[in-house]
Design an enzyme around this catalytic site. Sequence first.
Site, short mmCIF file in Angstrom:
data_model
loop_
_atom_site.label_atom_id
_atom_site.label_comp_id
_atom_site.label_asym_id
_atom_site.label_seq_id
_atom_site.Cartn_x
_atom_site.Cartn_y
_atom_site.Cartn_z
N HIS A 28 -0.79 -8.48 8.69
CA HIS A 28 -0.89 -7.06 8.32
C HIS A 28 -0.57 -6.12 9.49
CE1 HIS A 28 -2.54 -8.81 4.80
NE2 HIS A 28 -3.80 -8.86 5.19
N LYS A 68 0.85 -1.20 0.00
CA LYS A 68 0.00 0.00 0.00
C LYS A 68 0.88 1.25 0.00
CE LYS A 68 -3.93 -2.16 2.32
NZ LYS A 68 -5.11 -2.05 1.46
#
Length: 478
Positions: free
Chosen positions: A235, A177
Amino acid sequence: IPVDSFDLVIFGGTGDLARRKILPGLFRRFRSGQMPEDARIIGAARAEMDDEGYRQLIADAVEEFGGEEKADAEGLKQFLGRLHYVPIDAKGDGGWPELAALMRDGVIRAFYFSVGPSLFGDLAERLHTHSIADEQSRIVVEKPFGRDLASAQQLNADLAAHFGEHQIYRIDHYLGKETVQNLMAVRFGNVLFEPLWNSHYVDHIQITVAETVGVGGRGSYYDQSGAMRDMVQNHLMQLLCLIAMEPPAQYDADRVRDEKLKVIRALQPLQPHQVVRGQYDAAGGDPSYRDDVENPRSHTESFIALKTHIANWRWAGVPFYLRTGKRLKARTSEIAVVFKDLGHTIFEGDTARHRNILAIRLQPNEGMDLQVTIKEPGPGGMRLVDVPLDMTFADALGPDQEQVPDAYERLIMDVIRGNQTLFMRGDEVEAAWAWTDPIIAGWEARHDVPKTYDPDTQGPEDAMMLMHRDGRRWREIR
Ligand code: BG6
């Protein structure tokens, strides 16, 4: 800048991830000119199909899951021309000679294992015995990378039997990201932040990954896994590592990963009272978690909030609060670095608590804001207010900038470039499981029951208490 030419084989090429993310992402890279003229993508899966059948399947996937690029009919036609398909038997010999015959010499060979981990070993072995992979080849594996330390060690061993660590790319799409990489740029590219980035100035750090979706459709996987395995072990821990790690000597794969590993190894063991588990209830005609997974007695958590410490000099005494959950109030992910209060105020009568907070927004609305205290404008005297210095990347970059690539697109291109910085190393994954295993084992042994919470909220009340007990509060999910 185009990457070197490649043959990318996608095992599980007809599956959900391939159709939803990988192929539409590759189409976008193709359109941006990053895929060289002769690069090829070869789908491989159990279904009997020819190249034309596969091209149709992917055309439909782009139509269903693609963004604005799907309007480019001519581009799509050219992209589809790069696709091939081989029916393959992961556990037998069927299809392997055909795949071997298809591969070209002199280009990068990459193999994306978009399949369950139970097939990783079989695929690695057959790539080797059929001489399809060479020293330059790369393999890409998806999460979940095991479900505990023992299974992750086994997977690492199965892959290591045929591939060197430098050839193995373990995906954690959060690392792809845009803002996550920006986190490193902000920390290590500015003089402002790093001197304050420690227990002298930081009160605590909050990491939130909130989702509005439930687990409908993925129930059979999710109910075996839960938020700890599905989100925290990978994550959230990766975000924690990037925010807390020491500056690597250089921005290169092993130096960055060495520092991340040190963070995981310095995490204090989690105690049961530092963790809150939740499970969403039914509301307004929407199903409950238990309905979604079709398991009326499920004790799996769809929400988790926890408090942890990193036992090293930099972070001594600074709590890190992490939370993630499904069916919450909003889809928002952010990391907030909450700085300490001023020790003394010179503004008489100002009793409010003013704090600097650096909030790094992962999604939506990627960017950062820094809460600073200023004088309230106007004639009212020296009254202070807190305002955000807002930097939304889309505004900063302007409308002409190329669309920020999706995490998968970026990571696949990194594989072709041979850059492992944004991929997890085997020892990191194992260390992360070593940290989450004991707490999960404790729940299982005690038959721990998660608290229920109403959908469309901040999660269970107990998660609020986790912070209130410390005289702190979560930032609102909205
Ligand atoms: C996946 C999890 O890894 O990440 C899902 O398995 C989750 O449960 C997803 O929904 C969240 O990803 P993103 O990019 O939408 O925040």
